[in-house]
Design a protein around this motif. Structure first.
Motif, PDB file in Angstrom:
ATOM      1  N   MET A 132      39.265  19.635 118.062  1.00 22.04           N
ATOM      2  CA  MET A 132      38.968  19.570 116.541  1.00 22.04           C
ATOM      3  C   MET A 132      38.150  18.568 116.277  1.00 22.04           C
ATOM      4  N   LEU A 133      37.337  18.640 115.358  1.00 17.61           N
ATOM      5  CA  LEU A 133      36.564  17.640 114.769  1.00 17.61           C
ATOM      6  C   LEU A 133      37.228  16.390 113.950  1.00 17.61           C
ATOM      7  N   GLN A 134      36.982  15.199 114.214  1.00 12.25           N
ATOM      8  CA  GLN A 134      37.689  14.000 113.641  1.00 12.25           C
ATOM      9  C   GLN A 134      36.828  13.399 112.850  1.00 12.25           C
ATOM     10  N   ILE A 135      36.887  13.233 111.396  1.00 16.98           N
ATOM     11  CA  ILE A 135      35.836  12.635 110.618  1.00 16.98           C
ATOM     12  C   ILE A 135      36.573  11.246 110.218  1.00 16.98           C
ATOM     13  N   LEU A 136      35.825  10.362 110.612  1.00 11.86           N
ATOM     14  CA  LEU A 136      36.193   9.145 110.098  1.00 11.86           C
ATOM     15  C   LEU A 136      36.414   8.606 108.766  1.00 11.86           C
ATOM     16  N   THR A 137      37.377   8.211 108.186  1.00 13.85           N
ATOM     17  CA  THR A 137      37.386   7.698 106.657  1.00 13.85           C
ATOM     18  C   THR A 137      38.266   6.321 106.611  1.00 13.85           C
ATOM     19  N   PRO A 138      38.058   5.704 105.521  1.00 16.48           N
ATOM     20  CA  PRO A 138      38.851   4.575 105.273  1.00 16.48           C
ATOM     21  C   PRO A 138      40.179   4.865 105.065  1.00 16.48           C
ATOM     22  N   ARG A 139      41.101   4.005 105.456  1.00 17.18           N
ATOM     23  CA  ARG A 139      42.717   4.152 105.297  1.00 17.18           C
ATOM     24  C   ARG A 139      43.120   4.394 104.036  1.00 17.18           C
ATOM     25  N   ASN A 140      44.146   5.234 103.851  1.00 15.99           N
ATOM     26  CA  ASN A 140      44.590   5.492 102.628  1.00 15.99           C
ATOM     27  C   ASN A 140      43.863   6.220 101.474  1.00 15.99           C
ATOM     28  N   MET A 141      43.166   7.088 102.255  1.00 15.49           N
ATOM     29  CA  MET A 141      42.217   7.999 101.207  1.00 15.49           C
ATOM     30  C   MET A 141      43.099   9.388 101.078  1.00 15.49           C
ATOM     31  N   PRO A 142      43.717   9.679 100.179  1.00 14.49           N
ATOM     32  CA  PRO A 142      44.556  10.895 100.154  1.00 14.49           C
ATOM     33  C   PRO A 142      43.587  12.244 100.035  1.00 14.49           C
ATOM     34  N   VAL A 143      44.027  13.313 100.527  1.00 14.58           N
ATOM     35  CA  VAL A 143      43.342  14.480 100.418  1.00 14.58           C
ATOM     36  C   VAL A 143      44.216  15.070  99.218  1.00 14.58           C
ATOM     37  N   LEU A 144      43.458  15.430  98.117  1.00 14.71           N
ATOM     38  CA  LEU A 144      44.162  16.140  97.096  1.00 14.71           C
ATOM     39  C   LEU A 144      44.145  17.452  96.708  1.00 14.71           C
ATOM     40  N   ASP A 145      45.172  18.233  96.622  1.00 13.97           N
ATOM     41  CA  ASP A 145      45.190  19.597  96.307  1.00 13.97           C
ATOM     42  C   ASP A 145      44.756  19.601  94.791  1.00 13.97           C
ATOM     43  N   THR A 146      44.505  20.800  94.353  1.00 11.36           N
ATOM     44  CA  THR A 146      44.322  21.354  93.010  1.00 11.36           C
ATOM     45  C   THR A 146      45.557  20.534  92.120  1.00 11.36           C
TER      46      THR A 146
END
Length: 162
Positions: free
Chosen positions: A1-15
């Protein structure tokens, strides 16, 4: 699985979060480009507002998300937008904020962090099956298509496994 690095505590938001949370809470969140079209249909004014704030807009292949949803039987209950949001959450490793119980079910199965937006969070893992409306025969629910029963030929509907 591809892992994308993002800053901590950036939530992924549903609609649901995009529609109901105050703008200040949405800033810095990760969202899918496909959600913008969905938002334009549901609330054109909200879509315009969200285009003007600082969020991370991404596009992602949904293959891993489809496989994960198929494994739990939730695939028939998820839209293409849902699958893209799930794919983004899995690739970034960030918490998914969603009220969709099928998305929560897949996350729970993968031990991926999730939180509810405004509804109550699901409490347990569910499994799904195809159940014949005629003879009640069952089989694993792993596709989005309702199938004909191999036993009697009636339609099989997706139901929660007993």
């Amino acid at each position: 699985m591809l892992q994308i690095l993002t800053p901590r505590n950036m939530p992924v938001l549903d609609t649901a979060a995009l529609l109901h949370w105050p703008v200040e809470r949405l800033q810095g969140g990760i969202v899918a480009h496909s959600q913008l079209e969905e938002l334009r249909k549901l609330s054109p004014q909200r879509a315009m507002l969200l285009e003007s704030i600082e969020m991370e807009w991404m596009s992602m292949s949904t293959g891993d998300a489809e496989n994960a949803a198929s494994a739990t039987g939730d695939l028939p209950r998820l839209s293409p937008v849902d699958l893209e949001i799930l794919a983004i959450a899995l690739a970034t490793g960030q918490t998914l904020y969603t009220d969709d119980y099928s998305l929560q079910n897949v996350c729970r199965n993968l031990n991926h962090p999730f939180e509810a937006v405004s509804n109550k969070r699901s409490q347990e893992q569910w499994s799904w099956e195809l159940r014949c409306i005629g003879c009640r025969a069952t089989k694993k629910a792993d596709s989005q298509d309702e199938k004909e029963c191999d036993v009697c030929g009636s339609i099989m509907k997706v139901k929660r496994a007993r």
